[in-house]
Scaffold this motif. Structure first.
Motif, short mmCIF file in Angstrom:
data_model
loop_
_atom_site.label_atom_id
_atom_site.label_comp_id
_atom_site.label_asym_id
_atom_site.label_seq_id
_atom_site.Cartn_x
_atom_site.Cartn_y
_atom_site.Cartn_z
N ILE A 106 31.77 7.17 -25.76
CA ILE A 106 32.81 8.03 -25.20
C ILE A 106 32.92 9.31 -26.02
O ILE A 106 33.07 10.41 -25.49
CB ILE A 106 34.16 7.30 -25.15
CG1 ILE A 106 34.09 6.17 -24.13
CG2 ILE A 106 35.29 8.26 -24.80
CD1 ILE A 106 35.37 5.39 -23.99
N LYS A 107 32.82 9.15 -27.34
CA LYS A 107 32.93 10.32 -28.21
C LYS A 107 31.78 11.30 -27.96
O LYS A 107 31.98 12.51 -27.87
CB LYS A 107 32.91 9.85 -29.67
CG LYS A 107 33.56 10.81 -30.64
CD LYS A 107 33.94 10.09 -31.92
CE LYS A 107 33.27 10.74 -33.12
NZ LYS A 107 33.42 9.94 -34.33
N ASP A 108 30.57 10.77 -27.81
CA ASP A 108 29.41 11.63 -27.52
C ASP A 108 29.64 12.41 -26.22
O ASP A 108 29.36 13.61 -26.14
CB ASP A 108 28.14 10.79 -27.35
CG ASP A 108 27.63 10.27 -28.68
OD1 ASP A 108 28.10 10.76 -29.73
OD2 ASP A 108 26.76 9.37 -28.68
N ILE A 109 30.13 11.70 -25.20
CA ILE A 109 30.33 12.35 -23.92
C ILE A 109 31.46 13.38 -24.04
O ILE A 109 31.39 14.47 -23.48
CB ILE A 109 30.62 11.29 -22.82
CG1 ILE A 109 29.33 10.49 -22.57
CG2 ILE A 109 31.12 11.93 -21.53
CD1 ILE A 109 29.46 9.34 -21.61
N TYR A 110 32.47 13.04 -24.84
CA TYR A 110 33.57 13.97 -25.06
C TYR A 110 33.07 15.27 -25.70
O TYR A 110 33.40 16.36 -25.28
CB TYR A 110 34.63 13.30 -25.95
CG TYR A 110 35.77 14.23 -26.32
CD1 TYR A 110 36.77 14.51 -25.39
CD2 TYR A 110 35.83 14.84 -27.56
CE1 TYR A 110 37.82 15.36 -25.71
CE2 TYR A 110 36.86 15.70 -27.89
CZ TYR A 110 37.86 15.96 -26.96
OH TYR A 110 38.87 16.82 -27.28
N PHE A 111 32.23 15.12 -26.74
CA PHE A 111 31.74 16.32 -27.43
C PHE A 111 30.81 17.15 -26.55
O PHE A 111 30.84 18.37 -26.58
CB PHE A 111 31.05 15.96 -28.75
CG PHE A 111 32.05 15.67 -29.84
CD1 PHE A 111 32.99 16.64 -30.20
CD2 PHE A 111 32.06 14.45 -30.48
CE1 PHE A 111 33.93 16.37 -31.20
CE2 PHE A 111 33.01 14.18 -31.47
CZ PHE A 111 33.94 15.15 -31.83
N LEU A 112 30.03 16.46 -25.75
CA LEU A 112 29.17 17.18 -24.80
C LEU A 112 30.06 17.98 -23.86
O LEU A 112 29.80 19.14 -23.55
CB LEU A 112 28.31 16.19 -24.00
CG LEU A 112 27.56 16.77 -22.80
CD1 LEU A 112 26.52 17.79 -23.25
CD2 LEU A 112 26.89 15.66 -21.99
N ASN A 113 31.15 17.35 -23.42
CA ASN A 113 32.04 18.01 -22.48
C ASN A 113 32.77 19.19 -23.11
O ASN A 113 32.88 20.26 -22.52
CB ASN A 113 33.05 17.00 -21.94
CG ASN A 113 33.84 17.58 -20.79
OD1 ASN A 113 33.26 17.94 -19.77
ND2 ASN A 113 35.14 17.71 -20.96
N GLU A 114 33.25 18.99 -24.35
CA GLU A 114 34.00 20.06 -25.03
C GLU A 114 33.08 21.19 -25.46
O GLU A 114 33.48 22.34 -25.55
CB GLU A 114 34.71 19.49 -26.27
CG GLU A 114 35.86 18.57 -25.94
CD GLU A 114 36.97 19.26 -25.18
OE1 GLU A 114 37.55 20.22 -25.71
OE2 GLU A 114 37.24 18.84 -24.03
N GLY A 115 31.82 20.82 -25.77
CA GLY A 115 30.91 21.79 -26.38
C GLY A 115 30.34 22.82 -25.42
O GLY A 115 29.84 23.86 -25.84
N CYS A 116 30.40 22.54 -24.11
CA CYS A 116 29.83 23.49 -23.15
C CYS A 116 30.86 23.71 -22.04
O CYS A 116 31.56 22.78 -21.66
CB CYS A 116 28.59 22.94 -22.45
SG CYS A 116 27.44 22.14 -23.52
N ALA A 117 30.89 24.92 -21.52
CA ALA A 117 31.82 25.21 -20.42
C ALA A 117 31.33 24.59 -19.12
O ALA A 117 30.12 24.46 -18.91
CB ALA A 117 31.94 26.72 -20.26
N ASN A 118 32.27 24.19 -18.26
CA ASN A 118 31.91 23.68 -16.94
C ASN A 118 31.39 24.80 -16.04
O ASN A 118 30.59 24.59 -15.15
CB ASN A 118 33.12 23.05 -16.25
CG ASN A 118 33.49 21.74 -16.90
OD1 ASN A 118 32.69 21.14 -17.60
ND2 ASN A 118 34.73 21.30 -16.70
N ARG A 119 31.94 25.99 -16.29
CA ARG A 119 31.52 27.13 -15.47
C ARG A 119 31.02 28.25 -16.36
O ARG A 119 31.50 28.44 -17.48
CB ARG A 119 32.70 27.66 -14.65
CG ARG A 119 33.09 26.74 -13.50
CD ARG A 119 34.02 27.49 -12.56
NE ARG A 119 34.67 26.64 -11.57
CZ ARG A 119 34.26 26.53 -10.31
NH1 ARG A 119 33.18 27.17 -9.90
NH2 ARG A 119 34.92 25.78 -9.46
N LEU A 120 30.08 29.01 -15.86
CA LEU A 120 29.55 30.18 -16.58
C LEU A 120 30.48 31.37 -16.29
O LEU A 120 31.27 31.33 -15.35
CB LEU A 120 28.12 30.46 -16.11
CG LEU A 120 27.18 29.26 -16.29
CD1 LEU A 120 25.82 29.56 -15.67
CD2 LEU A 120 27.01 28.92 -17.77
#
Length: 467
Positions: A379-393
């Motif tokens: 969950i933490k890995d997925i969380y950091f992936l999510n926080e680390g990149c924007a959903n939209r450009l």
């Protein structure tokens, strides 16, 4: 004949490697989709929806369907997405025409049915909503006049879906019942009761058996987690949609949360079992037993139970029992602890996990297929992936490259959670694991101080305040 296969191999989930630094290479656009070296990297939401829609001579790739259905819920609710897909199909295939072009619809029909089948198989929880089923039925009513077989396929699809949802909700109720039963039993034992329970060794004295029963519980609980829960856990307001937060009112992450609770319960159960016995020799015996159980979990590929057992042994009420530990052969414990050492971002564990994942891919038996990851780290890995990149450009496009990486991680998890447990179930042991009373943290300290009296002033003060 062209019905989809179920998700058996990981190949459908392994899209391109995720490397944001390759933007020197050539970029091209097709129908509003931006490709980089042949890989889809970004697009507007509309273009992505269009790319999902089958036509008489086009069907989206399996990996695309999974990635888009998984991530689209950050931007649009599933019922809205399905509604738009159906409307576009009706328009493109002219399904509103008084006279249908049967030849064309016979080419299109199997493809739309396949898309709907894949959606219901991979994200069944989306269809707990009446509106979703409504769109399914509307679609079939439009295409069925062209081919009788479509009714049959649609009925099959709905039947399978209903069974799946029934199984899932039945499992959820079971877990809720157990949780309720357990919370009544979480008596905050203020002192060590004479004998509050049978202890673990009287229920199961064989480490192999206990490791196998733990694996049963883990796989049972994993099977209820929908892939979308990983995404819904991190839903923020979509900046391009000021009207409402997608979903966050009804965060659908209950199975994920129940699974984290199970991990915590197992930690406390291990600590309770160790602190309970009055005699040092018995406590040491329980520690050695759990070390063997943990080692067996490691061999099975059950890293979640392994981590819970180690965490339970490392709780301070347990680790402070120096006289008890002096009677334990600790070499085996240190090997396990080393495997789960958090340094280097859990480097050792990740290496072991990759080994288990590899074994699972080439496995000949269910026994070798088992991979149960250390869940909170996933969950933490997925969380950091999510926080680390924007959903939209910045241009408002959906950052599809990010979602390919997300789909890769979640997709691997889906493959693992579908493994059937090869071990025979022992209801007696499983019941014990779920319902045996456990100490609260205070209860653990009390039991620990009664077993081996406080060593220093801090401990003495703590004991006094607890009593």
């Amino acid at each position: 004949e062209g019905m989809p296969q179920t998700l058996s191999s990981t190949s459908m989930f392994t899209p391109c490697g995720f490397s944001p630094h390759l933007h020197t290479s050539k970029e091209e656009e097709q129908g509003g989709l931006i490709f980089q070296d042949g890989n889809l990297t970004s697009a507007s939401l509309d273009a992505l929806i269009q790319h999902l829609i089958p036509t008489t001579d086009y069907y989206p790739e399996k990996a695309y369907i999974f990635t888009f259905l998984l991530s689209s819920r950050l931007f649009i609710e599933p019922h809205e997405l399905l509604s738009r897909v159906c409307h576009k199909c009706i328009e493109q295939q002219r399904l509103d025409d008084p006279v249908l072009d049967k030849a064309r619809i016979r080419k299109f029909g199997p493809k739309i049915l396949q898309l709907l089948t894949e959606w219901t198989e991979t994200f069944p929880y989306d269809f707990q909503e009446e509106r979703m089923i409504g769109h399914l039925k509307d679609m079939i009513h439009r295409i069925a006049p062209c081919d009788e077989a479509y009714w049959k396929k649609m009925n099959q699809l709905l039947q399978t879906l209903n069974q799946k949802l029934a199984t899932l909700s039945h499992g959820q109720e079971g877990i809720v019942k157990i949780s309720a039963a357990v919370s009544d039993k979480l008596v905050a034992f203020k002192s060590k009761p004479p004998s509050i329970q049978r202890e673990i060794l009287s229920v199961c004295s064989d480490p192999y058996t206990l490791a196998q029963q733990l694996t049963h519980v883990e796989l049972e609980r994993l099977s209820h987690i929908g892939p979308e829960e990983f995404v819904q856990a991190f839903v923020h307001k979509d900046p391009l949609d000021g009207t409402k937060t997608c979903f966050s009112e009804q965060k659908k992450t209950s199975n994920l949360e129940a699974y984290v609770k199970w991990f915590n319960r197992l930690c406390y159960l291990v600590a309770t079992e160790i602190c309970m016995p009055a005699k040092k020799k018995q406590r040491a015996q329980v520690i050695e037993f759990f070390i063997d159980v943990a080692r067996e979990c490691f061999n099975i590929g059950n890293f979640n139970s392994l981590m819970a057992i180690i965490s339970g042994m490392n709780m301070s009420p347990v680790s402070r029992l120096k006289k008890t530990w002096s009677k334990v052969k600790t070499a085996k414990f240190f090997i396990l602890e080393h495997q789960m050492d958090p340094t280097g971002n859990f480097y050792n564990y990740r290496t072991a996990l990759r080994g288990a994942a590899h074994r699972s891919l080439t496995a000949h038996s269910n026994r070798e297929k088992i991979v149960i990851p250390f869940f909170s780290l996933l969950i933490k890995d997925i969380y950091f992936l999510n926080e680390g990149c924007a959903n939209r450009l910045p241009n408002g496009h959906v950052n599809f490259e990010k979602f390919l990486e997300l789909a890769k991680q979640v997709g691997e998890f889906i493959t693992w959670k579908q493994v059937e447990c090869p071990f025979e179930q022992d209801p007696n042991i499983i019941h014990y694991l779920h319902t045996a009373p456990i100490f609260t943290e205070d209860g653990l300290y009390l039991a620990s101080y009664e077993s081996e009296s406080p060593e220093n002033q801090t401990e003495k003060d703590r004991w006094k305040s607890l009593r």
